[in-house]
Write a protein that holds these residues in place. Sequence first.
Motif, PDB file in Angstrom:
ATOM      1  N   ASN A  39       0.836  -1.175  -0.188  1.00  0.00           N
ATOM      2  CA  ASN A  39       0.014  -0.033   0.213  1.00  0.00           C
ATOM      3  C   ASN A  39       0.752   1.355  -0.088  1.00  0.00           C
ATOM      4  O   ASN A  39       0.532   2.225   0.843  1.00  0.00           O
ATOM      5  CB  ASN A  39      -1.311  -0.104   1.201  1.00  0.00           C
ATOM      6  CG  ASN A  39      -2.199   0.909   0.881  1.00  0.00           C
ATOM      7  OD1 ASN A  39      -2.411   0.958  -0.280  1.00  0.00           O
ATOM      8  ND2 ASN A  39      -2.859   1.362   1.902  1.00  0.00           N
ATOM      9  N   MET A  40       1.774   1.215  -0.790  1.00  0.00           N
ATOM     10  CA  MET A  40       2.687   2.385  -0.705  1.00  0.00           C
ATOM     11  C   MET A  40       2.092   3.504  -1.602  1.00  0.00           C
ATOM     12  O   MET A  40       1.411   3.459  -2.532  1.00  0.00           O
ATOM     13  CB  MET A  40       4.267   1.985  -1.618  1.00  0.00           C
ATOM     14  CG  MET A  40       5.095   1.170  -0.696  1.00  0.00           C
ATOM     15  SD  MET A  40       6.626   1.147  -1.700  1.00  0.00           S
ATOM     16  CE  MET A  40       6.270   0.331  -3.256  1.00  0.00           C
ATOM     17  N   GLY A  41       2.574   4.880  -1.683  1.00  0.00           N
ATOM     18  CA  GLY A  41       2.529   5.926  -2.667  1.00  0.00           C
ATOM     19  C   GLY A  41       3.638   6.006  -3.438  1.00  0.00           C
ATOM     20  O   GLY A  41       4.960   5.933  -3.013  1.00  0.00           O
ATOM     21  N   ILE A  42       3.475   6.043  -4.574  1.00  0.00           N
ATOM     22  CA  ILE A  42       4.703   6.197  -5.743  1.00  0.00           C
ATOM     23  C   ILE A  42       4.611   7.668  -6.248  1.00  0.00           C
ATOM     24  O   ILE A  42       3.495   7.810  -6.666  1.00  0.00           O
ATOM     25  CB  ILE A  42       4.642   5.169  -6.453  1.00  0.00           C
ATOM     26  CG1 ILE A  42       4.967   3.865  -5.761  1.00  0.00           C
ATOM     27  CG2 ILE A  42       5.698   5.230  -7.394  1.00  0.00           C
ATOM     28  CD1 ILE A  42       4.840   2.440  -6.600  1.00  0.00           C
ATOM     29  N   ILE A  43       5.703   8.427  -6.437  1.00  0.00           N
ATOM     30  CA  ILE A  43       5.762   9.284  -7.241  1.00  0.00           C
ATOM     31  C   ILE A  43       6.677   8.898  -8.308  1.00  0.00           C
ATOM     32  O   ILE A  43       8.018   8.331  -8.148  1.00  0.00           O
ATOM     33  CB  ILE A  43       6.734  10.545  -6.444  1.00  0.00           C
ATOM     34  CG1 ILE A  43       5.645  11.264  -5.529  1.00  0.00           C
ATOM     35  CG2 ILE A  43       6.663  11.756  -7.471  1.00  0.00           C
ATOM     36  CD1 ILE A  43       6.034  12.077  -4.602  1.00  0.00           C
ATOM     37  N   PHE A  44       6.211   8.612  -9.452  1.00  0.00           N
ATOM     38  CA  PHE A  44       7.028   8.017 -10.600  1.00  0.00           C
ATOM     39  C   PHE A  44       7.410   9.264 -11.576  1.00  0.00           C
ATOM     40  O   PHE A  44       6.598   9.894 -12.282  1.00  0.00           O
ATOM     41  CB  PHE A  44       6.227   7.010 -11.336  1.00  0.00           C
ATOM     42  CG  PHE A  44       6.910   6.005 -12.237  1.00  0.00           C
ATOM     43  CD1 PHE A  44       7.576   4.861 -11.610  1.00  0.00           C
ATOM     44  CD2 PHE A  44       7.297   6.453 -13.484  1.00  0.00           C
ATOM     45  CE1 PHE A  44       7.965   4.106 -12.364  1.00  0.00           C
ATOM     46  CE2 PHE A  44       7.980   5.597 -14.203  1.00  0.00           C
ATOM     47  CZ  PHE A  44       8.431   4.453 -13.726  1.00  0.00           C
ATOM     48  N   ILE A  45       8.572   9.640 -11.757  1.00  0.00           N
ATOM     49  CA  ILE A  45       9.151  10.559 -12.564  1.00  0.00           C
ATOM     50  C   ILE A  45       9.614   9.905 -13.917  1.00  0.00           C
ATOM     51  O   ILE A  45      10.399   9.176 -13.921  1.00  0.00           O
ATOM     52  CB  ILE A  45      10.365  11.463 -11.796  1.00  0.00           C
ATOM     53  CG1 ILE A  45       9.680  12.067 -10.763  1.00  0.00           C
ATOM     54  CG2 ILE A  45      10.829  12.410 -12.824  1.00  0.00           C
ATOM     55  CD1 ILE A  45      10.674  12.353  -9.607  1.00  0.00           C
ATOM     56  N   THR A  46       9.291  10.619 -15.075  1.00  0.00           N
ATOM     57  CA  THR A  46       9.767   9.943 -16.380  1.00  0.00           C
ATOM     58  C   THR A  46       9.400  11.096 -17.354  1.00  0.00           C
ATOM     59  O   THR A  46       8.705  11.886 -17.225  1.00  0.00           O
ATOM     60  CB  THR A  46       8.775   8.731 -16.669  1.00  0.00           C
ATOM     61  OG1 THR A  46       9.319   8.214 -17.929  1.00  0.00           O
ATOM     62  CG2 THR A  46       7.376   8.946 -16.832  1.00  0.00           C
ATOM     63  N   HIS A  47      10.031  10.944 -18.454  1.00  0.00           N
ATOM     64  CA  HIS A  47       9.916  11.683 -19.590  1.00  0.00           C
ATOM     65  C   HIS A  47       8.909  10.961 -20.517  1.00  0.00           C
ATOM     66  O   HIS A  47       8.349  11.676 -21.712  1.00  0.00           O
ATOM     67  CB  HIS A  47      11.040  12.067 -20.339  1.00  0.00           C
ATOM     68  CG  HIS A  47      12.104  11.076 -20.811  1.00  0.00           C
ATOM     69  ND1 HIS A  47      13.056  10.588 -20.197  1.00  0.00           N
ATOM     70  CD2 HIS A  47      11.913  10.358 -21.903  1.00  0.00           C
ATOM     71  CE1 HIS A  47      13.704   9.556 -20.923  1.00  0.00           C
ATOM     72  NE2 HIS A  47      12.875   9.275 -21.954  1.00  0.00           N
ATOM     73  N   ASP A  48       8.549   9.602 -20.377  1.00  0.00           N
ATOM     74  CA  ASP A  48       8.011   8.768 -21.308  1.00  0.00           C
ATOM     75  C   ASP A  48       6.402   8.974 -20.799  1.00  0.00           C
ATOM     76  O   ASP A  48       5.952   8.069 -19.903  1.00  0.00           O
ATOM     77  CB  ASP A  48       8.519   7.436 -21.333  1.00  0.00           C
ATOM     78  CG  ASP A  48       8.050   6.676 -22.478  1.00  0.00           C
ATOM     79  OD1 ASP A  48       6.902   6.866 -23.006  1.00  0.00           O
ATOM     80  OD2 ASP A  48       8.737   5.777 -22.950  1.00  0.00           O
ATOM     81  N   LEU A  49       5.612   9.645 -21.656  1.00  0.00           N
ATOM     82  CA  LEU A  49       4.225   9.403 -21.311  1.00  0.00           C
ATOM     83  C   LEU A  49       3.595   8.128 -21.409  1.00  0.00           C
ATOM     84  O   LEU A  49       2.593   7.585 -20.888  1.00  0.00           O
ATOM     85  CB  LEU A  49       3.385  10.407 -22.300  1.00  0.00           C
ATOM     86  CG  LEU A  49       3.476  11.910 -21.661  1.00  0.00           C
ATOM     87  CD1 LEU A  49       3.146  12.802 -22.614  1.00  0.00           C
ATOM     88  CD2 LEU A  49       2.423  11.983 -20.666  1.00  0.00           C
ATOM     89  N   GLY A  50       4.112   7.204 -22.314  1.00  0.00           N
ATOM     90  CA  GLY A  50       3.783   5.888 -22.540  1.00  0.00           C
ATOM     91  C   GLY A  50       3.840   5.053 -21.207  1.00  0.00           C
ATOM     92  O   GLY A  50       2.991   4.456 -20.854  1.00  0.00           O
ATOM     93  N   VAL A  51       5.012   5.323 -20.286  1.00  0.00           N
ATOM     94  CA  VAL A  51       5.213   4.547 -19.263  1.00  0.00           C
ATOM     95  C   VAL A  51       4.210   5.143 -18.185  1.00  0.00           C
ATOM     96  O   VAL A  51       3.623   4.418 -17.183  1.00  0.00           O
ATOM     97  CB  VAL A  51       6.587   4.896 -18.812  1.00  0.00           C
ATOM     98  CG1 VAL A  51       6.881   4.369 -17.225  1.00  0.00           C
ATOM     99  CG2 VAL A  51       7.733   4.263 -19.628  1.00  0.00           C
ATOM    100  N   VAL A  52       3.845   6.313 -18.012  1.00  0.00           N
ATOM    101  CA  VAL A  52       3.001   6.987 -17.107  1.00  0.00           C
ATOM    102  C   VAL A  52       1.813   6.359 -17.374  1.00  0.00           C
ATOM    103  O   VAL A  52       1.159   6.024 -16.155  1.00  0.00           O
ATOM    104  CB  VAL A  52       3.013   8.412 -17.373  1.00  0.00           C
ATOM    105  CG1 VAL A  52       1.517   9.194 -16.780  1.00  0.00           C
ATOM    106  CG2 VAL A  52       4.117   9.233 -16.974  1.00  0.00           C
ATOM    107  N   ALA A  53       1.103   6.122 -18.539  1.00  0.00           N
ATOM    108  CA  ALA A  53      -0.218   5.286 -18.894  1.00  0.00           C
ATOM    109  C   ALA A  53      -0.210   4.016 -18.209  1.00  0.00           C
ATOM    110  O   ALA A  53      -1.220   3.546 -18.113  1.00  0.00           O
ATOM    111  CB  ALA A  53      -0.395   5.423 -20.317  1.00  0.00           C
ATOM    112  N   GLU A  54       1.153   3.309 -18.362  1.00  0.00           N
ATOM    113  CA  GLU A  54       1.108   1.875 -17.729  1.00  0.00           C
ATOM    114  C   GLU A  54       1.022   2.066 -16.306  1.00  0.00           C
ATOM    115  O   GLU A  54       0.333   1.073 -15.690  1.00  0.00           O
ATOM    116  CB  GLU A  54       2.356   1.244 -18.204  1.00  0.00           C
ATOM    117  CG  GLU A  54       2.623   0.953 -19.583  1.00  0.00           C
ATOM    118  CD  GLU A  54       1.822  -0.247 -20.150  1.00  0.00           C
ATOM    119  OE1 GLU A  54       2.101  -1.337 -19.433  1.00  0.00           O
ATOM    120  OE2 GLU A  54       0.987   0.074 -20.934  1.00  0.00           O
TER     121      GLU A  54
END
Length: 571
Positions: free
Chosen positions: A210-225
Amino acid sequence: MELLLEIKNLEIKFSSGKDEFTAVNNISFSLHKGETIGVVGESGSGKSVTSLSIMQLIPSPPGKISGGEINYYGRGEKINLLALNEKQMREYRGKDIAMIFQEPMTSLNPVFTCGDQVVEAILLHQKCSKKEAKEKTIQLFKEVQLPRPDDIFEAYPHQLSGGQKQRVMIAMALSCEPSVLIADEPTTALDVTVQKTILELISSIQKKRNMGIIFITHDLGVVAEIADRAIVMHQGKIVEENTVENLFQNPQHPYTKGLLACKPPLDKRYQKLPVVADFLNESAFQAVEITAEERKINHQKLYENEAVLKVNHLKTYFPLKKNWLGKTTSFVKAVDDVSFEVYKGETLGLVGESGCGKTTLGRSILRLADATEGEIIYKGTNLLSLNNKELNPFRKKMQIIFQDPYSSLNPRIPIGKAIMEPMNVHGILDSKKQREEYVINLLEKVSLKAEHFYRYPHEFSGGQRQRICIARALALQPEFLICDESVSSLDVSVQAQVLNLLNDLKREFALTYIFISHDLSVVKFMCDRMIVMNKHGKIERMDEADAIYNDPQTEYTRSLIDAIPKGLTFR
């Protein structure tokens, strides 16, 4: 959902001499238990600086947090992390809030084994014996899909591939079971199958803990996943925030539209990729599509030429274990019986998972890694039969653009001199003045400026450094270029610019490329034919790039294509 982290009106400034620059400009957002927030933007948009401020890792000077609050609620009370001193912050850093850093090459200590570094993190925050910490580390290595976890426990960072090093870093971040995980570009250097595995792994661990995650990326495809919500940052500000689905289906800000458009599409092939500037300037950019018929005609002309490079039954083995007499008893078969041809003017793509031998194959062709067996015939000459002196003329004709633009340049040498250095070695042009003029011309060709000649590598962004490496490779006027993951560390907008540049330079200088990448959408955009290498160092499939996409044939090739982030289909 229970609130975990709250950022309110955060402002971060950096000083350089008398000048002051605002890197993060009055941003606010919150993170809840079990939620993943994707933070997207180009290099320099303030994503990583924001994450470092949560961990209190902003270098001071030159940086300082000049305003705002970062409140942590994971221990049942509100704690302003910015009000804690360094000793107090150590109680939270790693244990409550952990971070996976962007660059695995420099995040691991080269003088300690990978296992010892994870054990150290466990012993620091948890009450357990060294034996228990070792067992937990090996179990974590299994969780993050590392091959031979017992061997990797004893291995040093330089003995692992980039993707394997990143997985060690992920294991280290997860070792203390934090409630907040900050992932700063954790999959940027990974191939698509490992990326998919890591995204699934992070998602499953999040659900379990039940973690909270801040996921930093330049790839919007990865964000969608992976993400539930997405925050788009540009020049230190949040320009758009929405659920992932709404963001993809109906982007509002021109910058968001530009980021979405920069990624090479899988269903069509453009002559030139759009870049973010086209959307911010609202210029009338029209993507010109290359039809299947045009491509067929181009290939007929291309393959009428003589093959410039013939690789026959190439093997490159590395010793793995030796007996007490010093005799090698087992090998890593990095490249195992590989044969192919490259034609003049062609771009041949080389794809596969981390550790499949792509980079070793490229280095073996250039004699930067010693081949064990086989032939490398360039324009009728077997390069493996030449001594170093005989090889020198071929060094000039065949160049490489390395994966990491940060470690490819000497930090103590201005970039103009770095580009001139190989010209001096090979006697290109007659005088220093002529070489300087030629280098300035090359810098302008790769969209840099003449005044950059005397600047040092640290004064450039990652994208600019990669352009410098391209200019240095072109300085010897080569005929053949190996691009080894040369855009893997770049954000999508800079990646689009560099891919367009490589295609322009190919036409202008009549170059032939081997293009190594783990990003199959990039390979499809760039390449005429494609080689798929499997994890045993062998060729799985070789064919025209579109044919492989449309009909993968083998299970391994299909798995590579299926692993491409499907967020792009939102478009």
